[in-house]
Enzyme design. Structure first.
Site, short mmCIF file in Angstrom:
data_model
loop_
_atom_site.label_atom_id
_atom_site.label_comp_id
_atom_site.label_asym_id
_atom_site.label_seq_id
_atom_site.Cartn_x
_atom_site.Cartn_y
_atom_site.Cartn_z
N ASP A 90 -0.04 5.13 0.72
CA ASP A 90 -0.25 6.19 2.00
C ASP A 90 -0.34 5.52 3.17
O ASP A 90 -0.98 4.45 3.14
CB ASP A 90 -1.69 6.86 1.76
CG ASP A 90 -1.93 7.57 0.39
OD1 ASP A 90 -0.85 8.26 0.05
OD2 ASP A 90 -2.86 7.56 -0.14
N ASP B 292 0.91 -1.03 -0.21
CA ASP B 292 -0.03 0.28 -0.13
C ASP B 292 1.07 1.24 0.00
O ASP B 292 2.21 1.28 0.38
CB ASP B 292 -0.93 0.14 1.36
CG ASP B 292 -1.56 1.29 1.51
OD1 ASP B 292 -2.53 1.57 0.61
OD2 ASP B 292 -1.22 1.91 2.50
#
Ligand code: B16
Ligand code: MG
Length: 211
Positions: free
Chosen positions: A11, A9
């Site tokens: 952020d 991922d």
């Protein structure tokens, strides 16, 4: 379990742009006069921009047309992009950098699986535009996390079976997406606190001991 690929991922895992999301939503919420705090912000992790707006507007009582909602999402994104524009390679945390390099040295394929449409800009800003073997992001999906689409597309791009991929996430919605895609999840931050992962890490460097 022998993993062949790691899907990160963006952020809240690779860099702390989750803080900029918070600041940009907070500014919009203040302008609208609706309550917004870090606890509510945690519900936006991994969730698409428009779905995030719906959560921010939960306590807003005036009816809004679709065009007005799009304008509010745009306004938030402009604030967010102004914050992103100040980023540089020094915003790539050192422990993330060394972990990525060590995983690559061990022969693993490395990908991004992010809900964010700003992914290419962020990777550019932190100096990772050409680093990953595949980038699956908010620009190539129709369904946001907790739907597994973004991770399944990353696995497809890498040509690795989903069960051989490990997802690294800071969002509870992201860990659920990994599980729905038949992948294991290693969680950091908010999702690790919620024990949402198969592995719940206190630091990203711990990845090196589970691979
Ligand atoms: P954008 P991730 C997600 O990125 C964020 O966690 C989430 O807060 C945000 O709403 C979403 O991207 C969409 O971002 O507005 O930039 O398209 O955590 O999946 O890397
Ligand atoms: Mg995240």
């Amino acid at each position: 379990m022998v993993f062949q690929a790691i899907i990160f991922d963006l952020d809240g895992v690779i860099c702390f742009t989750d803080e900029y999301h918070y600041q940009a939503w907070k500014r919009l919420a203040d302008e609208l006069g609706v309550p917004f705090d870090r606890q509510k912000n945690n519900r936006l992790r991994g969730v698409s921009r428009m779905a995030s707006l719906e959560i921010v507007l939960e306590d807003y009582t005036e009816p809004l047309a679709e065009a007005e909602k799009l304008a509010l999402a745009d306004q938030k994104n402009e604030t967010y992009k102004t914050l992103l524009a100040q980023m540089s390679p020094s915003d790539l945390p050192e422990d993330v950098r060394t972990t990525l390099l060590a995983l690559r040295e061990r022969g693993l394929k490395l990908a991004i699986g992010s809900s964010s449409k700003n992914t290419p800009f962020i990777l550019q800003q932190i100096g990772l535009a050409d680093f990953f073997d595949a980038v699956s992001d908010g620009n190539n999906i129709t369904k946001s996390k907790p739907d597994p689409e973004v991770f399944l597309k990353a696995a497809q791009m890498l040509d690795v079976a989903p069960e051989c991929c490990l997802v690294v996430e800071d969002a509870v919605a992201g860990a659920e997406a990994a599980h729905r895609g038949n992948m294991r999840a290693a969680c950091v931050g908010d999702a690790a606190k919620a024990a949402a992962g198969d592995y719940n890490l206190s630091s990203i460097t711990e990845l090196l001991s589970i691979i």
